[in-house]
Design an enzyme around this catalytic site. Sequence first.
Site, mmCIF file in Angstrom:
data_model
loop_
_atom_site.group_PDB
_atom_site.id
_atom_site.type_symbol
_atom_site.label_atom_id
_atom_site.label_comp_id
_atom_site.label_asym_id
_atom_site.label_seq_id
_atom_site.Cartn_x
_atom_site.Cartn_y
_atom_site.Cartn_z
ATOM 1 N N ILE A 1 14.149 96.831 92.020
ATOM 2 C CA ILE A 1 13.943 95.862 93.095
ATOM 3 C C ILE A 1 12.438 95.767 93.312
ATOM 4 C CG2 ILE A 1 16.179 96.077 94.229
ATOM 5 C CD1 ILE A 1 15.023 98.041 96.185
ATOM 6 N N ASP A 2 12.023 94.638 93.829
ATOM 7 C CA ASP A 2 10.620 94.333 93.994
ATOM 8 C C ASP A 2 9.931 95.361 94.885
ATOM 9 O OD1 ASP A 2 8.232 92.936 94.051
ATOM 10 O OD2 ASP A 2 8.869 91.589 95.650
ATOM 11 N N LYS A 3 8.649 95.551 94.649
ATOM 12 C CA LYS A 3 7.838 96.452 95.470
ATOM 13 C C LYS A 3 8.002 96.143 96.960
ATOM 14 C CE LYS A 3 2.982 97.195 96.680
ATOM 15 N NZ LYS A 3 1.580 96.786 96.409
ATOM 16 N N ARG B 1 13.486 84.962 96.178
ATOM 17 C CA ARG B 1 12.362 84.329 96.856
ATOM 18 C C ARG B 1 12.143 82.904 96.357
ATOM 19 N NH1 ARG B 1 7.977 88.855 95.657
ATOM 20 N NH2 ARG B 1 6.630 87.592 97.010
#
Length: 339
Positions: A171-173, A272
């Site tokens: 998962i994204d930072k 996003r």
Amino acid sequence: MNRPYNEEEAAVPKANAERAENPDVEDAEESAEGTMSWTVAEEQAGERIDKFVTDAIGNPSISRSQVQEWIRAGHITVASGNVKPNARVAAGDEIVVVFPEPESLEALPEDIPLEIVFEDADIIVINKPRGMVVHPAYGHSSGTVVNALLHHCKDLSGINGVMRPGIVHRIDKDTSGLLMAAKNDLAHASLAAQLKEHSVNRRYLALVYGNVPHDRGTIDAPIGRDKYDRKMFAVTDKNSKRSVTHFDVIERFGDYTLVGLRLETGRTHQIRVHMKYIGHPLVGDPMYGGRSGRTLGMDGQALHAGELGFVHPRTGERHDFEAALPEDMEHALHMLRNR
């Protein structure tokens, strides 16, 4: 691109994706792979290749001089041929970067606290805080989930190599929430197969701008590099991959909406990009939201991996986990409910 809906289920159809569906095994909201490639657009023709590649990678830690070194070493090619750093690219050129091995050949253990949701001899599930990178990559050689896991577990699967041991998905930072890792190759292979078959339950919660008009919907729109900003991604029919996100409305606040999201594919920044595409970007998203979430007390983007479920590789039992929202996201919802 048009965004037609029907009353029962809002559906954003795919925009003529040029590539066949090939769902990623990982949540590819980070982009840190061993190879990257791009096709030069007409408006980029004439740029020096070292500048083109530096801008396309979009990582501040990778300088133009570093890219020039890679070109001289043969790590960057055009049409499978070597080039010089001052070569000019032409429209339609296929630029390929094969990243050299990092100087450090393995991630090192670091004593970093982890919020452990579940752990046994095969699997560990953690609740990752926002701001923490999942595995070492260029610009993030330490302080990652992998560094923390190596200190805590000692034993992780080796399928993804020494830089990403145990990592089955990412998962994204700047996304918080549930992440699973495998302690051995048997567990890793089983979990990866479940991800590929879409039998793993991965549900995200997001607070978005605007009033989402339909109770549920599917966004089926291909994602590729943004032609105006190579650091970003966009819905496009050029050099893109099919991308599918399902959403349902949980709560409406007039000018904000809390939504649940499930990924059918896992592209870089998929949630996003898709939410921006339908006109409802994430609150606090620095790249795709356009506005700060500080008016709601948010300290980052309002995206949380809240549910994770899978079949245990050894026992065959179903495991389902939930992680509470981060404090600032919960506070933002409280403000909206009581304003």
